[in-house]
Scaffold this active site. Structure first.
Site, PDB file in Angstrom:
ATOM      1  N   LYS A 152       0.832  -1.211   0.000  1.00  0.00           N
ATOM      2  CA  LYS A 152       0.000   0.000   0.000  1.00  0.00           C
ATOM      3  C   LYS A 152       0.875   1.272   0.000  1.00  0.00           C
ATOM      4  CE  LYS A 152      -3.265  -3.019   0.421  1.00  0.00           C
ATOM      5  NZ  LYS A 152      -3.470  -3.895   1.501  1.00  0.00           N
ATOM      6  N   ASP A 167      -9.848  -7.490  -7.889  1.00  0.00           N
ATOM      7  CA  ASP A 167      -9.959  -7.774  -6.453  1.00  0.00           C
ATOM      8  C   ASP A 167     -11.297  -7.172  -6.035  1.00  0.00           C
ATOM      9  OD1 ASP A 167     -10.026  -7.064  -3.703  1.00  0.00           O
ATOM     10  OD2 ASP A 167      -7.858  -7.150  -3.558  1.00  0.00           O
TER      11      ASP A 167
HETATM   12  N1  GDD Z   1      -7.351 -17.128   6.921  1.00  0.00           N
HETATM   13  C1  GDD Z   1      -7.074 -15.834   6.916  1.00  0.00           C
HETATM   14  N2  GDD Z   1      -6.599 -15.261   8.059  1.00  0.00           N
HETATM   15  N3  GDD Z   1      -7.275 -15.118   5.795  1.00  0.00           N
HETATM   16  C2  GDD Z   1      -6.986 -13.799   5.826  1.00  0.00           C
HETATM   17  C3  GDD Z   1      -6.503 -13.152   6.955  1.00  0.00           C
HETATM   18  C4  GDD Z   1      -6.297 -13.932   8.155  1.00  0.00           C
HETATM   19  O1  GDD Z   1      -5.868 -13.444   9.198  1.00  0.00           O
HETATM   20  N4  GDD Z   1      -6.324 -11.836   6.651  1.00  0.00           N
HETATM   21  C5  GDD Z   1      -6.686 -11.685   5.357  1.00  0.00           C
HETATM   22  N5  GDD Z   1      -7.097 -12.860   4.853  1.00  0.00           N
HETATM   23  C6  GDD Z   1      -7.546 -13.130   3.476  1.00  0.00           C
HETATM   24  C7  GDD Z   1      -8.708 -12.257   3.035  1.00  0.00           C
HETATM   25  O2  GDD Z   1      -9.944 -12.906   3.307  1.00  0.00           O
HETATM   26  C8  GDD Z   1      -8.452 -12.104   1.543  1.00  0.00           C
HETATM   27  O3  GDD Z   1      -9.043 -13.140   0.779  1.00  0.00           O
HETATM   28  C9  GDD Z   1      -6.936 -12.236   1.406  1.00  0.00           C
HETATM   29  O4  GDD Z   1      -6.464 -12.802   2.638  1.00  0.00           O
HETATM   30  C10 GDD Z   1      -6.229 -10.899   1.166  1.00  0.00           C
HETATM   31  O5  GDD Z   1      -6.634  -9.971   2.149  1.00  0.00           O
HETATM   32  P1  GDD Z   1      -7.163  -8.515   1.747  1.00  0.00           P
HETATM   33  O6  GDD Z   1      -7.543  -7.829   3.001  1.00  0.00           O
HETATM   34  O7  GDD Z   1      -8.148  -8.606   0.657  1.00  0.00           O
HETATM   35  O8  GDD Z   1      -5.804  -7.852   1.220  1.00  0.00           O
HETATM   36  P2  GDD Z   1      -5.647  -6.641   0.214  1.00  0.00           P
HETATM   37  O9  GDD Z   1      -6.548  -6.779  -0.951  1.00  0.00           O
HETATM   38  O10 GDD Z   1      -5.695  -5.360   0.967  1.00  0.00           O
HETATM   39  O11 GDD Z   1      -4.122  -6.833  -0.277  1.00  0.00           O
HETATM   40  C11 GDD Z   1      -3.666  -8.094  -0.707  1.00  0.00           C
HETATM   41  O12 GDD Z   1      -4.118  -8.387  -2.026  1.00  0.00           O
HETATM   42  C12 GDD Z   1      -3.645  -7.514  -3.060  1.00  0.00           C
HETATM   43  C13 GDD Z   1      -4.171  -8.038  -4.382  1.00  0.00           C
HETATM   44  O13 GDD Z   1      -5.546  -8.040  -4.405  1.00  0.00           O
HETATM   45  C14 GDD Z   1      -2.129  -8.084  -0.671  1.00  0.00           C
HETATM   46  O14 GDD Z   1      -1.699  -9.389  -0.918  1.00  0.00           O
HETATM   47  C15 GDD Z   1      -1.560  -7.110  -1.711  1.00  0.00           C
HETATM   48  O15 GDD Z   1      -0.153  -7.188  -1.711  1.00  0.00           O
HETATM   49  C16 GDD Z   1      -2.093  -7.471  -3.086  1.00  0.00           C
HETATM   50  O16 GDD Z   1      -1.639  -6.528  -4.070  1.00  0.00           O
HETATM   51 MG    MG Z   2      -8.187  -7.957  -1.387  1.00  0.00          MG
END
Ligand code: GDD
Ligand code: MG
Length: 364
Positions: free
Chosen positions: A157, A217
């Site tokens: 981020k 996403d």
């Molecule tokens: N089991 C489990 N436990 N799953 C988790 C946890 C946890 O503690 N925290 C998050 N997740 C799962 C969420 O349900 C989701 O499917 C995935 O991990 C990613 O979490 P998000 O909260 O959606 O992350 P983001 O979108 O802000 O960022 C992530 O995704 C981006 C791409 O879409 C990161 O990986 C970024 O680096 C990436 O660019």
């Molecule tokens: Mg996400």
């Protein structure tokens, strides 16, 4: 091939839709988001899918059961408290003895998983991370690489001027199981902020796997709406957005439509719905199961979940209405509104554009 899908997050940015439904289960064209992912993985020869559950786990497990109905083997691992993205995978470590996929459970894309696995096995990296170019990097995790693909830096981020590339972590990795070995058990650890940067710092090789094509996403309501629209109009790649050819009106079993109603494709209506006289539905629109759309109502690019009743002459524009809502006669729901489950809107109410209505609210 085996994949582990992270579906434990609370989906806070997608609230109120995720107040009672895990992000992985929000309906996309009337099927849970995760079902679309599973379908894609199966097509790419993934036969075993491990789901890491934490938030509302029973809703996911009850739907997918052992996976047989979807042609895959489903295995569930539950966290009592959230362990973070990497901690969740560490928790399932015993299930993996060769390179495996890790997927964020809120991303749908046209990635060639087989090609990614071949590239991983050929390059000898401990982890391969799929990379996609995006316009606004600030919402994602930027991954900087050297010309031959070796990853040099992770910035989660970032601020717009903090990074020199628009390539971001696409939420799909291949890991060698041994990268999990030295991690602490039952402690929250993040791939993006801890494990990956830590591996880099200790001199391990991590490689980027850039790809182009469709990628989304669904973490925020706008993106969730966008995915529904993309699937409905068949415009799977942003570059092909004008391919509305083949747009359809699809009606589920037991759905009745008054002959005087107008439907402007693409429109998908679920089972056991009734669409009244003089209704105008402009696509792309999705209506779930068991919905009633009263006479004279106008729906313009909306997503309606299940068991929703919309009254006479109501107006809904470019908005989302979740399960079991009652929108009474002559109501207006404006552009960008997100209405949670079990909301009642009293007759002639106007919900201003961009409003989020929490589950169970009585709007007067
Ligand atoms: N089991 C489990 N436990 N799953 C988790 C946890 C946890 O503690 N925290 C998050 N997740 C799962 C969420 O349900 C989701 O499917 C995935 O991990 C990613 O979490 P998000 O909260 O959606 O992350 P983001 O979108 O802000 O960022 C992530 O995704 C981006 C791409 O879409 C990161 O990986 C970024 O680096 C990436 O660019
Ligand atoms: Mg996400």
């Amino acid at each position: 091939m085996k994949a582990i899908v992270l579906v434990g997050g609370e989906g806070t940015r997608l609230r109120p839709l995720t107040c009672q439904t895990p992000k992985a289960m929000v309906p996309v064209v009337n099927r849970p988001f995760l079902e679309h992912m599973v379908e894609r993985l199966k097509k790419h020869a993934v036969d075993t899918i491990v789901l890491t559950l934490c938030y509302l786990p029973e809703l996911i497990q009850k739907y997918f059961k052992d996976g047989a109905r979807f042609g895959v083997k489903m295995v569930y691992i539950e966290e009592k408290v959230p362990l973070g993205t990497a901690g969740a995978v560490k928790n399932a470590e015993c299930l993996f003895d060769e390179p495996f996929f890790v997927l964020n459970g809120d991303v749908l894309c046209d990635l060639d998983y087989g090609a990614m696995m071949r590239a991983h096995l050929a390059c000898g990296a401990v982890a391969t991370i799929a990379l996609i170019p995006v316009e606004d990097v600030t919402q994602f995790g930027v991954v900087e690489t050297a010309p031959e693909g070796r990853i040099t830096r992770f910035v989660e981020k970032p601020k717009a001027n903090e990074v020199g590339t628009n390539m971001v972590n696409a939420g799909t990795y291949i890991l060698d199981p041994h990268v999990l070995r030295d991690m602490p058990r039952n402690k929250p650890v993040s791939f993006e902020r801890q494990l990956f940067p830590g591996l880099l710092a200790s001199g391990e090789r991590l490689t980027g796997f850039p790809f182009t094509g469709y990628w989304i996403d669904i973490g925020k309501p706008d993106n969730y709406m966008e995915l529904n629209y993309h699937l409905l109009i068949g415009a799977r790649s942003p570059g092909k957005a004008s391919s509305v050819a083949g747009a359809v009106v699809e009606l589920g079993q037991g759905t009745s439509v008054d002959p005087g109603a107008i439907m402007d494709a693409p429109v998908v209506v679920g089972e056991r719905c009734s669409i009244g006289a003089g209704v105008v539905i402009k696509g792309p629109t999705v209506i779930g199961n068991g919905c009633r759309i009263g006479p004279g109502a106008r729906l313009d690019r909306v997503i309606v979940w299940n068991n929703v009743s919309i009254g006479k002459n109501a107006r809904l524009e470019h908005c989302i209405v979740a399960n079991n809502c009652l929108v009474n006669d002559n109501c207006c729901i404006g552009e960008g509104c997100v209405v949670g489950d079990d909301v009642k809107v009293t007759p002639s109410c106007v919900i201003q554009p961009g409003t989020k209505v929490w589950p169970g609210t009585l709007v007067t």
